[in-house]
Design a protein around this motif. Structure first.
Motif, PDB file in Angstrom:
ATOM      1  N   MET A 185     -10.100 -23.834  10.040  1.00 30.50           N
ATOM      2  CA  MET A 185     -10.956 -23.132  11.011  1.00 30.50           C
ATOM      3  C   MET A 185     -12.283 -23.880  11.183  1.00 30.50           C
ATOM      4  SD  MET A 185     -11.997 -19.124  10.874  1.00 30.50           S
ATOM      5  CE  MET A 185     -10.999 -18.010  11.834  1.00 30.50           C
ATOM      6  N   THR A 186     -12.606 -24.230  12.404  1.00 32.86           N
ATOM      7  CA  THR A 186     -13.871 -24.927  12.653  1.00 32.86           C
ATOM      8  C   THR A 186     -15.026 -23.928  12.587  1.00 32.86           C
ATOM      9  OG1 THR A 186     -13.852 -24.514  15.032  1.00 32.86           O
ATOM     10  CG2 THR A 186     -12.660 -26.451  14.274  1.00 32.86           C
ATOM     11  N   ILE A 187     -16.243 -24.486  12.507  1.00 33.85           N
ATOM     12  CA  ILE A 187     -17.413 -23.600  12.470  1.00 33.85           C
ATOM     13  C   ILE A 187     -17.490 -22.768  13.743  1.00 33.85           C
ATOM     14  CG2 ILE A 187     -19.956 -23.563  12.512  1.00 33.85           C
ATOM     15  CD1 ILE A 187     -19.954 -25.774  10.501  1.00 33.85           C
TER      16      ILE A 187
ATOM     17  N   GLU B  93     -15.145 -19.966  13.563  1.00 33.22           N
ATOM     18  CA  GLU B  93     -15.620 -18.970  12.606  1.00 33.22           C
ATOM     19  C   GLU B  93     -16.698 -18.097  13.228  1.00 33.22           C
ATOM     20  OE1 GLU B  93     -17.052 -19.563   8.128  1.00 33.22           O
ATOM     21  OE2 GLU B  93     -15.413 -20.905   8.749  1.00 33.22           O
ATOM     22  N   ILE B  94     -17.590 -18.733  13.980  1.00 30.64           N
ATOM     23  CA  ILE B  94     -18.639 -17.965  14.663  1.00 30.64           C
ATOM     24  C   ILE B  94     -18.006 -16.997  15.650  1.00 30.64           C
ATOM     25  CG2 ILE B  94     -20.542 -18.147  16.333  1.00 30.64           C
ATOM     26  CD1 ILE B  94     -21.369 -20.733  14.905  1.00 30.64           C
ATOM     27  N   LYS B  95     -16.973 -17.461  16.330  1.00 28.96           N
ATOM     28  CA  LYS B  95     -16.297 -16.617  17.315  1.00 28.96           C
ATOM     29  C   LYS B  95     -15.673 -15.384  16.638  1.00 28.96           C
ATOM     30  CE  LYS B  95     -13.610 -17.101  21.505  1.00 28.96           C
ATOM     31  NZ  LYS B  95     -12.905 -17.980  22.438  1.00 28.96           N
TER      32      LYS B  95
ATOM     33  N   GLU C 284     -15.793  -9.518  15.629  1.00 26.61           N
ATOM     34  CA  GLU C 284     -15.918  -8.355  14.739  1.00 26.61           C
ATOM     35  C   GLU C 284     -17.099  -7.481  15.145  1.00 26.61           C
ATOM     36  OE1 GLU C 284     -14.206  -6.994  12.134  1.00 26.61           O
ATOM     37  OE2 GLU C 284     -12.708  -8.371  12.945  1.00 26.61           O
ATOM     38  N   LEU C 285     -18.231  -8.154  15.396  1.00 25.39           N
ATOM     39  CA  LEU C 285     -19.447  -7.420  15.751  1.00 25.39           C
ATOM     40  C   LEU C 285     -19.288  -6.704  17.082  1.00 25.39           C
ATOM     41  CD1 LEU C 285     -22.343  -9.810  14.701  1.00 25.39           C
ATOM     42  CD2 LEU C 285     -21.994  -7.437  13.970  1.00 25.39           C
ATOM     43  N   ILE C 286     -18.667  -7.396  18.026  1.00 26.97           N
ATOM     44  CA  ILE C 286     -18.459  -6.793  19.349  1.00 26.97           C
ATOM     45  C   ILE C 286     -17.574  -5.560  19.221  1.00 26.97           C
ATOM     46  CG2 ILE C 286     -17.381  -7.117  21.623  1.00 26.97           C
ATOM     47  CD1 ILE C 286     -18.192 -10.114  21.376  1.00 26.97           C
ATOM     48  N   LEU C 287     -16.472  -5.699  18.485  1.00 30.02           N
ATOM     49  CA  LEU C 287     -15.534  -4.580  18.351  1.00 30.02           C
ATOM     50  C   LEU C 287     -16.202  -3.387  17.680  1.00 30.02           C
ATOM     51  CD1 LEU C 287     -12.232  -6.477  17.435  1.00 30.02           C
ATOM     52  CD2 LEU C 287     -12.809  -5.361  19.596  1.00 30.02           C
TER      53      LEU C 287
ATOM     54  N   VAL D 284     -16.570 -14.391  24.500  1.00 26.08           N
ATOM     55  CA  VAL D 284     -15.557 -13.872  23.571  1.00 26.08           C
ATOM     56  C   VAL D 284     -14.571 -12.946  24.311  1.00 26.08           C
ATOM     57  CG1 VAL D 284     -15.176 -12.711  21.362  1.00 26.08           C
ATOM     58  CG2 VAL D 284     -17.297 -13.974  21.742  1.00 26.08           C
ATOM     59  N   TYR D 285     -15.077 -12.034  25.095  1.00 28.69           N
ATOM     60  CA  TYR D 285     -14.234 -11.102  25.860  1.00 28.69           C
ATOM     61  C   TYR D 285     -14.598 -11.182  27.334  1.00 28.69           C
ATOM     62  CZ  TYR D 285     -12.490  -8.795  21.659  1.00 28.69           C
ATOM     63  OH  TYR D 285     -11.863  -8.510  20.479  1.00 28.69           O
TER      64      TYR D 285
END
Lengths: 200, 200
Positions: free
Chosen positions: A1-3, A6-8, A13-16, A50-51
């Motif tokens: 997993m690239t950085i 990982e940020i994505k 998670e935060l968005i959800l 992201v979405y």
């Protein structure tokens, strides 16, 4: 997993988490992407990276709610013990999942009618997994002489409904702790399948 | 009751019936008063003469759903018989009400967040009646030595949830008839309260 991946993932998670809360409080239709971005204190382009559709957030909230139920069941079935042990463990885990993710559970059950056909297939597949695997656990208990059930499918729906329903009545400041509710639901579940109550 | 009152009552019934179906299929927010008028084949003034706010239709749908649950319980408690008889009868009646009014039950549970504070009080009062009276029936069964329950309130919520949940999974073309589902729910309800299963 690239950085960047990982940020994505962290952003997702935060968005959800924030969207779950907003959809829970204001309804899916009543919540705009602007409101989600605002709750996250990010600009809309950051959110859209992201979405790109509000609908995809709802789909992911629903998939996560379903996957939590299935995880509760699969983890319980891996326990080394009788079917009674496993079913009791499932009832506790499932209760815990519904309580800890009350907003997500509520959003999934309330807003399901907005889910488009292309995602309905995956959702129905997961629902099928849950129902089938819970029915399998009940059948295994019957085969082992631990449970007595006349109609396995309806018993499985009754258990699923009784525990899912907690999202309607649970209050964090209520009389019973999540653990106490889990223990009670485990007792009711075992009674429902005709297991000798309280035994293990 | 004057003829004009009578016409109004009949109209109200028809409006609620059609609105229930539309709110069920398209969501409360997704249904306009225009759509309700259209489904009824009446003009908007005719609709507004009975309901001047869409919200009042939702409130009435919710009150009717709650009153059906309470009626099921009160009718069952009037039966001349043991608490086991009464609880079994309640489970059957309540199941029947949820199935026959599936759209109304679904709308009530899904759209409750739209109900304004002034109506919330009446709704909460009715919910309280249902929970209290079901708890009373369970307690009466315990006092009579018919039921064994450690926590009456949670048992009552578990039974209410298990049966209400039917609105989520019931399909008119499904495997089981409403009567068969009622019998199964009655068995699960009696098991849940620790009544000797299948006895009366």
């Amino acid at each position: 997993m690239t950085i960047s991946d990982e940020i994505k993932t962290v952003r997702k998670e935060l968005i959800l988490e924030h969207a779950e809360r907003l959809f829970y409080e204001r309804g899916y239709r009543g919540t705009s992407m602007d409101a989600v971005a605002e709750a996250l204190s990010v600009t809309k382009p950051v959110l859209y990276a992201v979405y790109d559709r509000k609908l995809d957030i709802l789909i992911d909230i629903s998939l996560r709610a379903l996957n939590r139920s299935i995880d509760a069941l699969r983890l319980a079935r891996r326990i080394d013990g009788t079917r009674t042990h496993q079913l009791r463990d499932f009832a506790r885990r499932f209760t815990d999942a519904v309580i800890r993710h009350q907003a997500g559970s509520a959003v999934f059950f309330r807003e399901e009618s907005f889910i488009p056909p292309e995602a309905t297939r995956e959702i129905n597949h997961l629902k099928g997994c849950f129902d089938t695997e819970l029915a399998e656990l009940i059948e295994a208990g019957m085969a082992a002489g631990e449970f007595r059930v006349d109609d396995v499918r309806s018993a499985s729906l009754a258990i699923g409904g009784m525990i899912s329903w907690i999202y309607i009545w649970y209050r964090p400041d209520g009389r019973l702790s999540p653990e106490a509710i889990g223990d009670l639901m485990a007792t009711y579940t075992l009674r429902l399948v005709g297991a000798p109550a309280g035994s293990s």
